[in-house]
Design an enzyme around this catalytic site. Structure first.
Site, PDB file in Angstrom:
ATOM      1  N   THR A  57     -11.673  11.807   2.070  1.00 43.25           N
ATOM      2  CA  THR A  57     -12.009  13.168   1.616  1.00 43.25           C
ATOM      3  C   THR A  57     -13.172  13.084   0.638  1.00 43.25           C
ATOM      4  O   THR A  57     -13.024  12.579  -0.481  1.00 43.25           O
ATOM      5  CB  THR A  57     -10.812  13.838   0.918  1.00 43.25           C
ATOM      6  OG1 THR A  57      -9.693  13.849   1.814  1.00 43.25           O
ATOM      7  CG2 THR A  57     -11.149  15.274   0.529  1.00 43.25           C
TER       8      THR A  57
ATOM      9  N   LYS B 118     -11.806  20.528   4.798  1.00 39.06           N
ATOM     10  CA  LYS B 118     -10.802  19.742   4.064  1.00 39.06           C
ATOM     11  C   LYS B 118     -10.722  20.190   2.598  1.00 39.06           C
ATOM     12  O   LYS B 118      -9.632  20.318   2.024  1.00 39.06           O
ATOM     13  CB  LYS B 118     -11.151  18.250   4.172  1.00 39.06           C
ATOM     14  CG  LYS B 118     -10.294  17.329   3.332  1.00 39.06           C
ATOM     15  CD  LYS B 118      -8.842  17.326   3.758  1.00 39.06           C
ATOM     16  CE  LYS B 118      -7.995  16.500   2.797  1.00 39.06           C
ATOM     17  NZ  LYS B 118      -6.560  16.726   2.998  1.00 39.06           N
TER      18      LYS B 118
ATOM     19  N   LYS C  93      -9.719  15.354  -7.877  1.00 40.14           N
ATOM     20  CA  LYS C  93     -11.042  15.103  -7.277  1.00 40.14           C
ATOM     21  C   LYS C  93     -11.374  16.181  -6.243  1.00 40.14           C
ATOM     22  O   LYS C  93     -12.487  16.712  -6.195  1.00 40.14           O
ATOM     23  CB  LYS C  93     -11.013  13.700  -6.644  1.00 40.14           C
ATOM     24  CG  LYS C  93     -12.219  13.274  -5.832  1.00 40.14           C
ATOM     25  CD  LYS C  93     -12.011  13.267  -4.325  1.00 40.14           C
ATOM     26  CE  LYS C  93     -10.843  12.493  -3.806  1.00 40.14           C
ATOM     27  NZ  LYS C  93     -10.671  12.561  -2.352  1.00 40.14           N
TER      28      LYS C  93
HETATM   29  N1  LIG Z   1      -2.539  10.259   0.014  1.00 38.02           N
HETATM   30  C1  LIG Z   1      -2.660  11.399   0.682  1.00 38.02           C
HETATM   31  O1  LIG Z   1      -1.682  12.157   0.847  1.00 38.02           O
HETATM   32  C2  LIG Z   1      -3.961  11.813   1.289  1.00 38.02           C
HETATM   33  C3  LIG Z   1      -5.154  11.305   0.854  1.00 38.02           C
HETATM   34  N2  LIG Z   1      -6.320  11.748   1.434  1.00 38.02           N
HETATM   35  C4  LIG Z   1      -7.612  11.224   1.030  1.00 38.02           C
HETATM   36  O2  LIG Z   1      -7.736   9.960   1.660  1.00 38.02           O
HETATM   37  C5  LIG Z   1      -8.454   9.063   0.824  1.00 38.02           C
HETATM   38  C6  LIG Z   1      -7.594   7.843   0.532  1.00 38.02           C
HETATM   39  O3  LIG Z   1      -6.415   8.302  -0.060  1.00 38.02           O
HETATM   40  P1  LIG Z   1      -5.190   7.321  -0.389  1.00 38.02           P
HETATM   41  O4  LIG Z   1      -5.018   6.341   0.691  1.00 38.02           O
HETATM   42  O5  LIG Z   1      -4.078   8.205  -0.788  1.00 38.02           O
HETATM   43  O6  LIG Z   1      -5.760   6.623  -1.681  1.00 38.02           O
HETATM   44  P2  LIG Z   1      -5.430   5.209  -2.357  1.00 38.02           P
HETATM   45  O7  LIG Z   1      -5.824   5.395  -3.767  1.00 38.02           O
HETATM   46  O8  LIG Z   1      -4.059   4.772  -2.025  1.00 38.02           O
HETATM   47  O9  LIG Z   1      -6.450   4.213  -1.618  1.00 38.02           O
HETATM   48  C7  LIG Z   1      -7.812   4.259  -1.907  1.00 38.02           C
HETATM   49  C8  LIG Z   1      -8.530   3.202  -1.102  1.00 38.02           C
HETATM   50  O10 LIG Z   1      -9.902   3.192  -1.519  1.00 38.02           O
HETATM   51  C9  LIG Z   1     -10.229   1.871  -1.948  1.00 38.02           C
HETATM   52  N3  LIG Z   1     -11.233   1.912  -3.012  1.00 38.02           N
HETATM   53  C10 LIG Z   1     -11.195   2.626  -4.151  1.00 38.02           C
HETATM   54  N4  LIG Z   1     -12.306   2.425  -4.872  1.00 38.02           N
HETATM   55  C11 LIG Z   1     -13.063   1.543  -4.170  1.00 38.02           C
HETATM   56  C12 LIG Z   1     -14.344   0.961  -4.388  1.00 38.02           C
HETATM   57  N5  LIG Z   1     -15.076   1.246  -5.478  1.00 38.02           N
HETATM   58  N6  LIG Z   1     -14.817   0.117  -3.452  1.00 38.02           N
HETATM   59  C13 LIG Z   1     -14.082  -0.165  -2.342  1.00 38.02           C
HETATM   60  N7  LIG Z   1     -12.878   0.364  -2.069  1.00 38.02           N
HETATM   61  C14 LIG Z   1     -12.377   1.214  -2.989  1.00 38.02           C
HETATM   62  C15 LIG Z   1      -8.937   1.273  -2.421  1.00 38.02           C
HETATM   63  O11 LIG Z   1      -9.046  -0.124  -2.455  1.00 38.02           O
HETATM   64  P3  LIG Z   1      -8.067  -1.013  -3.400  1.00 38.02           P
HETATM   65  O12 LIG Z   1      -6.815  -1.198  -2.605  1.00 38.02           O
HETATM   66  O13 LIG Z   1      -8.812  -2.264  -3.640  1.00 38.02           O
HETATM   67  O14 LIG Z   1      -7.839  -0.214  -4.659  1.00 38.02           O
HETATM   68  C16 LIG Z   1      -8.005   1.781  -1.333  1.00 38.02           C
HETATM   69  O15 LIG Z   1      -8.152   1.055  -0.148  1.00 38.02           O
HETATM   70  C17 LIG Z   1      -8.838   9.867  -0.410  1.00 38.02           C
HETATM   71  O16 LIG Z   1     -10.120  10.380  -0.214  1.00 38.02           O
HETATM   72  C18 LIG Z   1      -7.807  10.985  -0.445  1.00 38.02           C
HETATM   73  O17 LIG Z   1      -8.284  12.128  -1.114  1.00 38.02           O
HETATM   74  C19 LIG Z   1      -6.324  12.634   2.475  1.00 38.02           C
HETATM   75  C20 LIG Z   1      -5.153  13.140   2.948  1.00 38.02           C
HETATM   76  C21 LIG Z   1      -3.890  12.818   2.354  1.00 38.02           C
HETATM   77  O1  LIG Z   2      -5.438  15.335   0.917  1.00 40.52           O
HETATM   78  C1  LIG Z   2      -4.212  15.303   0.899  1.00 40.52           C
HETATM   79  C2  LIG Z   2      -3.439  16.269   1.656  1.00 40.52           C
HETATM   80  C3  LIG Z   2      -1.972  16.083   1.520  1.00 40.52           C
HETATM   81  C4  LIG Z   2      -1.265  16.957   2.514  1.00 40.52           C
HETATM   82  O2  LIG Z   2      -1.912  17.576   3.376  1.00 40.52           O
HETATM   83  O3  LIG Z   2      -0.017  17.002   2.439  1.00 40.52           O
END
Ligand SMILES: NC(=O)C1=CN([C@@H]2O[C@H](COP(=O)(O)OP(=O)(O)OC[C@H]3O[C@@H](n4cnc5c(N)ncnc54)[C@H](OP(=O)(O)O)[C@@H]3O)[C@@H](O)[C@H]2O)C=CC1
Ligand SMILES: O=CCCC(=O)O
Length: 343
Positions: free
Chosen positions: A146, A221, A289
């Site tokens: 996102t 989104k 964010k």
């Molecule tokens: N969780 C949710 O319900 C949802 C999340 N999203 C979106 O999806 C995306 C991921 O979310 P989510 O999986 O929950 O987040 P997490 O915080 O669990 O994971 C983030 C990922 O990004 C990596 N990362 C962060 N900073 C860096 C960097 N500087 N360089 C390289 N890699 C980096 C992390 O690596 P490392 O493991 O090394 O920290 C990890 O793999 C976000 O944009 C979020 O807004 C969308 C829908 C639903």
């Molecule tokens: O970006 C996160 C969305 C979470 C959700 O749709 O439940």
């Protein structure tokens, strides 16, 4: 199979519920030709057959189960994550590993990226050992993080400059839908890549929308998450207020669940919020964010979004109280803190 229907103003859609199949026979989602840009299918990435190699960058809460579903569907998956230890469970399931995004992209037909925020998404795609360095004609890059439209366009430029195709495809749906292959993809960009990766999106999700040029998926989104963030802030106020006036907040959750404002989110999160428990599915820092990015989006078209702006402030307070990595429902704690200060 139960039939569902949905409506999208930009495209006509016919959506039925997800069959879990390695070989989806028919597209679940019919998109009007007008919505698609004209592109040739020459040197397009192969992803719609089992031999296609798939890269996955970013194995956090969302990326890990998404990559896992691709592996379980028998796909050839190569993973990378900044913190290497998060790759191990996927390697155990049969994934290959490369030590940089560049190497993943160089060795794969299509590479997905699921990163935390605009900065990490841009860095992993366009940085020193970024994926763009390994891209080229015949390949595709699908960013499911996102981010804001500007970041997505920047990544797109870098990817297309190599001769590869780009699709932004942020997802609606959280940890459980990611585990269950029930995400909703909000895609935009190269339609030829959209067509190619559709079978992969169908492994990870229950529906997909193609919304046009790059930026439209990101915007959709952000609007969805803006509404979600405000809903959760308002729900939190209701829970705290109900308790303060001597009502049982659990009963409020039940009352809401039976009325016109019922929502799966309230039913899912309400009972644990009443117990002050916030097991992380969607980290609070990511919700803040998204509100911040939605405010930027609204600013770009001079659209007032006062409810979202106020909600954003509440998430900022929650962050300042160390709740960034809790579930976003922990935003309710920011109200409790305020109330304590007032009394
Ligand atoms: N969780 C949710 O319900 C949802 C999340 N999203 C979106 O999806 C995306 C991921 O979310 P989510 O999986 O929950 O987040 P997490 O915080 O669990 O994971 C983030 C990922 O990004 C990596 N990362 C962060 N900073 C860096 C960097 N500087 N360089 C390289 N890699 C980096 C992390 O690596 P490392 O493991 O090394 O920290 C990890 O793999 C976000 O944009 C979020 O807004 C969308 C829908 C639903
Ligand atoms: O970006 C996160 C969305 C979470 C959700 O749709 O439940």
């Amino acid at each position: 199979m139960a039939l569902c229907s949905t409506f999208c103003p930009r495209v006509s859609t016919h959506l039925n519920c997800k069959p879990f199949s390695l070989f989806p026979i028919k597209p679940r989602f019919f998109v009007s030709i007008k919505a698609l840009s004209s592109q040739t299918s020459a040197s397009t990435p192969k992803a719609d057959d089992l031999s296609a190699s798939i890269g996955f960058l970013g194995l956090g809460i969302m990326g890990s189960p998404m990559a896992q579903n691709l592996i379980k569907a028998g796909r050839d998956v190569t993973v990378w994550n900044r913190t290497k230890s998060k790759c191990e469970p996927l390697i155990s399931l049969g994934a290959k590993y490369k030590s940089t995004p560049e190497e993943v992209a160089a060795s794969c037909d299509v590479t997905f990226a699921m990163l935390a925020d605009p900065e990490s998404a841009a860095d992993v795609a366009c940085g020193k050992y970024g994926a763009a360095k390994g891209m080229g004609p015949g390949k595709g890059y699908v960013d499911v993080s996102t981010v804001d439209g500007e970041t997505s366009k920047l990544i797109c430029e870098h990817i297309r400059a190599t001769g590869a195709h780009f699709l932004e495809a942020p997802v609606s749906g959280s940890k459980k839908p990611a585990e269950d292959g029930q995400l909703i993809f909000l895609t935009a960009g190269d339609s030829v890549l959209y067509d190619k990766v559709a079978p992969l999106l169908d492994i990870m999700g229950k529906s997909r929308f193609y919304l046009g040029e790059v930026g439209k998926g990101a915007a959709m989104k952000l609007v969805v998450n803006m509404v979600m963030g405000s809903m959760m802030a308002s729900f939190s106020e209701g829970l705290v207020l109900s308790e303060k006036v001597g009502l049982d907040p659990s009963v409020l959750v039940e009352v809401i669940s039976q009325g016109a404002i019922s929502a799966p989110m309230y039913a899912l999160k309400g009972p644990s919020m009443v117990k002050s428990s916030y097991p992380t599915a969607f980290p609070l820092k990511h919700q803040q964010k998204d509100l911040r990015l939605a405010l930027g989006l609204a600013e770009s078209v001079s659209q007032p979004i006062p409810i979202a702006a106020a909600s954003n402030e509440l998430y900022k307070v929650a962050k300042s109280h160390g709740l960034s990595d809790q579930d976003f429902s922990a935003v309710i704690e920011a109200l409790k803190v305020k109330l304590q200060h007032q009394t």
